[in-house]
Write an enzyme that holds these catalytic residues in place. Sequence first.
Site, PDB file in Angstrom:
ATOM      1  N   ASP A   1       0.821  -1.214   0.000  1.00 48.73           N
ATOM      2  CA  ASP A   1       0.000   0.000   0.000  1.00 48.73           C
ATOM      3  C   ASP A   1       0.851   1.258   0.000  1.00 48.73           C
ATOM      4  O   ASP A   1       0.415   2.316   0.455  1.00 48.73           O
ATOM      5  CB  ASP A   1      -0.908  -0.001   1.239  1.00 48.73           C
TER       6      ASP A   1
ATOM      7  N   ARG B   1      11.144   3.921  -3.675  1.00 50.64           N
ATOM      8  CA  ARG B   1      11.512   2.505  -3.828  1.00 50.64           C
ATOM      9  C   ARG B   1      11.909   2.220  -5.281  1.00 50.64           C
ATOM     10  O   ARG B   1      12.895   1.543  -5.536  1.00 50.64           O
ATOM     11  CB  ARG B   1      10.334   1.589  -3.446  1.00 50.64           C
TER      12      ARG B   1
ATOM     13  N   GLU C   1      -2.260   0.542  13.416  1.00 54.51           N
ATOM     14  CA  GLU C   1      -0.794   0.486  13.335  1.00 54.51           C
ATOM     15  C   GLU C   1      -0.155   1.701  13.997  1.00 54.51           C
ATOM     16  O   GLU C   1       0.114   2.701  13.337  1.00 54.51           O
ATOM     17  CB  GLU C   1      -0.350   0.409  11.866  1.00 54.51           C
TER      18      GLU C   1
ATOM     19  N   LYS D   1      -1.237  -3.947  14.317  1.00 50.12           N
ATOM     20  CA  LYS D   1       0.021  -4.048  13.564  1.00 50.12           C
ATOM     21  C   LYS D   1       1.063  -3.324  14.400  1.00 50.12           C
ATOM     22  O   LYS D   1       1.047  -2.101  14.528  1.00 50.12           O
ATOM     23  CB  LYS D   1      -0.138  -3.409  12.190  1.00 50.12           C
TER      24      LYS D   1
ATOM     25  N   SER E   1       7.861  -4.255   9.402  1.00 50.57           N
ATOM     26  CA  SER E   1       9.313  -4.501   9.453  1.00 50.57           C
ATOM     27  C   SER E   1      10.085  -3.217   9.742  1.00 50.57           C
ATOM     28  O   SER E   1      11.195  -3.285  10.278  1.00 50.57           O
ATOM     29  CB  SER E   1       9.813  -5.193   8.185  1.00 50.57           C
TER      30      SER E   1
ATOM     31  N   SER F   1       3.197  -8.505   8.646  1.00 51.73           N
ATOM     32  CA  SER F   1       2.492  -7.636   7.694  1.00 51.73           C
ATOM     33  C   SER F   1       3.555  -6.710   7.128  1.00 51.73           C
ATOM     34  O   SER F   1       3.525  -5.500   7.340  1.00 51.73           O
ATOM     35  CB  SER F   1       1.386  -6.850   8.391  1.00 51.73           C
TER      36      SER F   1
HETATM   37  P1  13P Z   1       7.397  -2.034   6.445  1.00 51.30           P
HETATM   38  O1  13P Z   1       7.290  -3.513   6.695  1.00 51.30           O
HETATM   39  O2  13P Z   1       8.271  -1.702   5.256  1.00 51.30           O
HETATM   40  O3  13P Z   1       7.719  -1.253   7.673  1.00 51.30           O
HETATM   41  O4  13P Z   1       5.948  -1.552   5.999  1.00 51.30           O
HETATM   42  C1  13P Z   1       4.857  -1.977   6.714  1.00 51.30           C
HETATM   43  C2  13P Z   1       3.776  -0.994   6.589  1.00 51.30           C
HETATM   44  O5  13P Z   1       2.717  -1.300   6.103  1.00 51.30           O
HETATM   45  C3  13P Z   1       4.002   0.373   7.080  1.00 51.30           C
HETATM   46  O6  13P Z   1       2.786   1.035   7.192  1.00 51.30           O
END
Ligand code: 13P
Length: 340
Positions: free
Chosen positions: A24, A33, A177, A219, A261, A289
């Site tokens: 997303d 990226r 999150e 998350k 991550s 995730s």
């Molecule tokens: P990362 O695993 O690259 O941190 O991204 C996870 C994510 O969805 C951040 O909102």
Amino acid sequence: MDKALLAKTAAAMVAKGRGILAADESAGTCEKRFQSVGVACTEENRRNYRGLLFSTPGVEKFVSGVILFDETIRQKADDGTPFADYLARKGVIPGIKVDKGTVEIPLAPGEKVTEGLDGLSKRLDEYFKLGARFAKWRAVITIGESIPTHTCLYANAHALARYAAACQAASIVPIIEPEVLLDGSHTVERCEEVTEATLRATYAALAAYNVVPECVILKASMVVSGKDCPRQAGVQEVAERTVRVLKRTVPAAQPGVVFLSGGQSDLDATAHLNAMSAMPGLPWPLTFSYSRALQNPALKTWKGSAANKNAAQQAFYHRAHMNGLAAQGKWKPELEKQAA
Ligand code: 13P
């Protein structure tokens, strides 16, 4: 609010050995990226790249759901099927990022709050019609000299809670999150303290807004040393500190916890998840995730060329496989070499 659907979706998101692909990235993040591998960030390239990930043969064994961006949920696979339907046919649940990014909090220097509540209920109804069954909202907590402040934790917790309530009302499972960033030179102890305070504020707000604990997925960021801290906590320490904080703050009624991550290396993200999942007596399933830690090798292999598609899909399959094992505490470093 269809509670039976919410519970079914949430359980499927964290099914054994499966986790979530975060795909997303906003157009801005995607630009960064793609730039790193020399690919122009056009709408068609973004569609091609996401299509490559989603069509990876067999990856659905390890991927329960995919978080899409607004643009992606409106795009189609090569065979003309809308991506959301394409994923659903593979048994992968389509999800959607609904926040609109962060802004500075006035009078709180260096701190941010996430926007996107205006018109959210209407957007959720549309996303449900487009096939989304879960959503994501990311709050960002920065650790610094005298931050985070109570103001920052409070503002973000309330936004997360209002978002989560709106999702449940629309029969969409909210992923909340609250990400504690690993940028900075703070210690792992400080990260643990801030993560605990963040989760406490978040769950207090969820309760205040009547969010149903059985139909939410957290998350979480892991409790790690700041990127520039001279002492980097090892795998076992990260696992123990993270699980301790989660046990203190996350209701056992919650169906599962997934991790971001956050800039960890691919292997660290897998090793940390594995160490946590191997712990006995966890009240909830843990899984991944990830965005970067799942996609990095695939993106580097693809480099925008159709000729690299198969190799890129293999790289993605491998990371999904390794993390699927890690979610069950069954990963071992030797498995990385076998498939490489
Ligand atoms: P990362 O695993 O690259 O941190 O991204 C996870 C994510 O969805 C951040 O909102």
